[in-house]
Write a protein that holds these residues in place. Structure first.
Motif, PDB file in Angstrom:
ATOM      1  N   GLU A 271      27.815  52.573  47.470  1.00 20.00           N
ATOM      2  CA  GLU A 271      27.499  53.929  47.005  1.00 20.00           C
ATOM      3  C   GLU A 271      26.414  54.591  47.840  1.00 20.00           C
ATOM      4  N   MET A 386      29.853  45.367  37.761  1.00 21.75           N
ATOM      5  CA  MET A 386      30.561  46.619  37.458  1.00 21.75           C
ATOM      6  C   MET A 386      32.066  46.460  37.700  1.00 21.75           C
ATOM      7  N   TYR A 411      20.195  52.891  40.682  1.00 20.52           N
ATOM      8  CA  TYR A 411      21.484  53.465  40.242  1.00 20.52           C
ATOM      9  C   TYR A 411      22.381  52.390  39.632  1.00 20.52           C
ATOM     10  N   GLN A 415      23.831  51.986  35.839  1.00 23.32           N
ATOM     11  CA  GLN A 415      25.278  51.841  35.587  1.00 23.32           C
ATOM     12  C   GLN A 415      25.538  50.637  34.684  1.00 23.32           C
TER      13      GLN A 415
END
Ligand SMILES: Cc1cc2nc3c(=O)[nH]c(=O)nc-3n(C[C@H](O)[C@H](O)[C@H](O)COP(=O)(O)OP(=O)(O)OC[C@H]3O[C@@H](n4cnc5c(N)ncnc54)[C@H](O)[C@@H]3O)c2cc1C
Length: 550
Positions: A271, A386, A411, A415
């Motif tokens: 990301e 994730m 981040y 998440q």
């Protein structure tokens, strides 16, 4: 894709030719007509078609054939192509036998000889058979096919190698009917897996990666024996170097031991790489980079493990495992790092059978509705948590630290916190694994030495840092105590460059003309962007070396 086949078998060559001729006249445009003069010959043809992943629509077999009767043939053919429609050709005298056979081999039709005129007697029957087959055909499988045991390390290795090299394949376990059919067609048994069937129908039994790479069409041998630049390692640094090297006119070859992409290729979602605001999967990024390098004329070789570097005058010579060599004016070492092994009783024996290093995306669909354990507190473990949360019933993230703050990007922490099926187990370590055929249980313990507890799980993915694999550079290239390659100022500080008569360039190692880029370099940043940047920068230093540095 080849046309589906209509196969006809008759031991009387004249009859066999006549049937085939009539079939061709009517069906050749859409079907391939295959003719055989014996049951065995027909079966061999079917085995080949099965291995090539082709379709068979209709089988016509003569009832009276020596050695193997038409019924025996059709029965055996059912094991390979259960959906093909079956027609028995009989003489009038054999009608009774044919009628009885309808139940024995699940015959679709019996056809009396002679069948003339075909427009009246043959084609209507075949038309009906084709209609029925088209309503429920077997699917053509153009991909490479792999047959293996569900819990088998060698089977996993083959699948993982194909997946990482972006070779699409179909996976069949030995319990699948189609897996059994492929084994039958190859004349093998369950004891022989993993079986790989190439797109051309070639069978490979438990192949090594070098053999597998060649047979599935990956390039494994260099086109030349001398290059301007050899890049060792196909991660982001190596791919970056190959793109810039080739695009700037250097004859460039990249040597990769396993699969281009390196660690980044295993990342489910990157990301923080510039230019991808929505993130990009490592596989996608790698695929683009690979195509870009090839577009500029770089050669990309897979299954090429470099085992030695030697200096011969101005040439830098790289040795491979099989004893062959390749030479160049300059070398960029971009061999990155490999996962560190987790040491706990029982873990090693389940490697590839429930215990995996890295995210092993091939296994994700099999984790559905199960509990998955992930060890590690850095971004790679967070991404994996994730990723697996999309499949697993529950993901358990096991970390030794009291929280993720010090080791994971904000981040990702956010998440993870937002996904209710991910549970973080802080201050915890895995201290044991247990199972029978595959991993079944894990033992967890608080790091402060509290009581152990055992949990049921068949899945453990480990991300506990990494170390460089640079032993092969021993005695040639200077490395730090942990094995990372020293470059530029670090080499200068050691005084090892003095014979060179100049300061080493910034990314140059203790061997002139040999550069290091990416994670393998001492004090590197361990990010995709920095690896790519160093790959590009190393190429500009190669230019300088070629012009003024030798
Ligand atoms: C799961 C995961 C997720 C990550 N996520 C991110 C992220 O989101 N953002 C980010 O910036 N970074 C991320 N990283 C880190 C990033 O992937 C690495 O920093 C980057 O891949 C380093 O690139 P590299 O080319 O230096 O080395 P590597 O990617 O390690 O590639 C080295 C290559 O060299 C090959 N090789 C090794 N030895 C030899 C030999 N002797 N002969 C031939 N070939 C050899 C290896 O097979 C490998 O393919 C992640 C890492 C992992 C593991």
């Amino acid at each position: 894709m080849a046309k589906p086949a209509i196969l006809t078998v008759d031991d009387d060559p004249a009859v066999s030719r006549a049937v085939a001729r009539d079939l061709r006249k009517q069906y050749a445009e859409d079907y391939r007509i295959i003719r055989a003069d014996s049951g065995q010959e027909a079966l061999d043809a079917l085995k080949e078609l099965k291995l090539r992943g082709e379709q068979v629509a209709v089988l016509l077999a003569d009832y009276r054939m020596p050695n193997m009767t038409g019924l025996q043939f059709l029965e055996a053919a059912m094991d390979l192509f259960p959906r093909a429609r079956r027609v028995l050709l009989t003489a009038y005298a054999d009608t009774d036998a044919a009628i009885q056979a309808i139940n024995v081999v699940d015959l679709d039709h019996y056809l009396l000889k002679p069948w003339h005129p075909p427009e009246e007697k043959l084609y209507p029957v075949i038309d009906a058979m084709l209609e029925a087959w088209k309503a429920a055909p077997d699917r053509p499988v153009a991909d490479v096919k792999v047959v293996g045991h569900r819990w088998s390390a060698p089977s996993f290795k083959v699948r993982d190698f194909l997946a990482r090299n972006m070779v699409s394949y179909r996976w069949y376990t030995t319990d699948d009917d189609e897996g059994q059919r492929l084994l039958t067609a190859a004349g093998l048994t369950e004891a022989d897996v993993p079986l790989v069937v190439t797109q051309e129908g070639k069978t490979l039994v438990a192949p090594g990666e070098a053999e597998l790479a060649v047979q599935v069409g990956l390039t494994t041998t260099p086109a030349s024996d001398f290059y301007d630049l050899v890049v060792v390692g196909g991660g982001p640094a190596g791919l970056g170097a190959a793109v810039y090297g080739a695009s700037e006119g250097l004859r460039t070859v990249l040597l990769e031991e396993r699969a281009t992409g390196g660690q980044a290729g295993q990342s489910s979602r990157i990301e923080n790489y510039l230019g991808f605001p929505d993130g990009v999967s490592g596989a996608q990024l790698t695929d683009r980079a690979r195509r870009q390098a090839v577009k500029f004329g770089a050669e990309l070789l897979t299954a090429c493990k470099v085992t030695r570097l030697a200096v011969q005058g101005s040439a830098r010579v790289l040795h491979f495992e099989d004893g062959t060599t390749i030479a160049a004016h300059s070398v960029i070492l971009a061999t990155g790092v490999a996962y560190r092994r987790l040491r706990a009783p029982g873990l090693e024996q389940f490697h590839g059978r429930g215990v995996y290093y890295g995210s092993a995306s091939t296994e994700a669909p099999s984790c559905s509705d199960q509990d998955v354990y992930i060890v590690g507190g850095a971004n790679s473990a967070g991404q994996a948590a994730m990723f697996f949360s999309r499949y697993a019933r529950r993901v358990h993230l096991v970390v030794r630290a009291p929280n993720l703050d010090a080791s994971m990007s904000r981040y990702l922490i956010e998440q993870i916190a937002a996904v209710p099926t991910i549970e973080v187990h802080p201050c915890t370590e895995i201290v044991g694994a247990d199972g029978d055929e595959h991993l079944e249980r894990l033992t967890l313990r608080p790091v402060d030495g509290g009581a152990e507890r055992t949990v049921d799980s068949s899945w453990l993915f480990i991300f506990i840092g990494a170390e460089p694999r640079t032993d092969w550079l021993e005695g040639v290239v200077q490395r730090d105590a942990r094995g990372f390659v020293l470059t530029g100022p670090d080499v200068a500080a050691s005084g090892d460059h003095l014979a060179l008569g100049r300061d080493p360039y910034h990314l140059e190692s203790s061997v002139p003309g040999v550069f290091a880029a990416g994670d393998v370099r001492a004090d590197s940043v361990k990010r995709v962007a920095s690896a790519v940047g160093e790959g590009a920068m190393a190429v500009s230093l190669v230019h300088r070396y070629l012009v003024e540095g030798q």
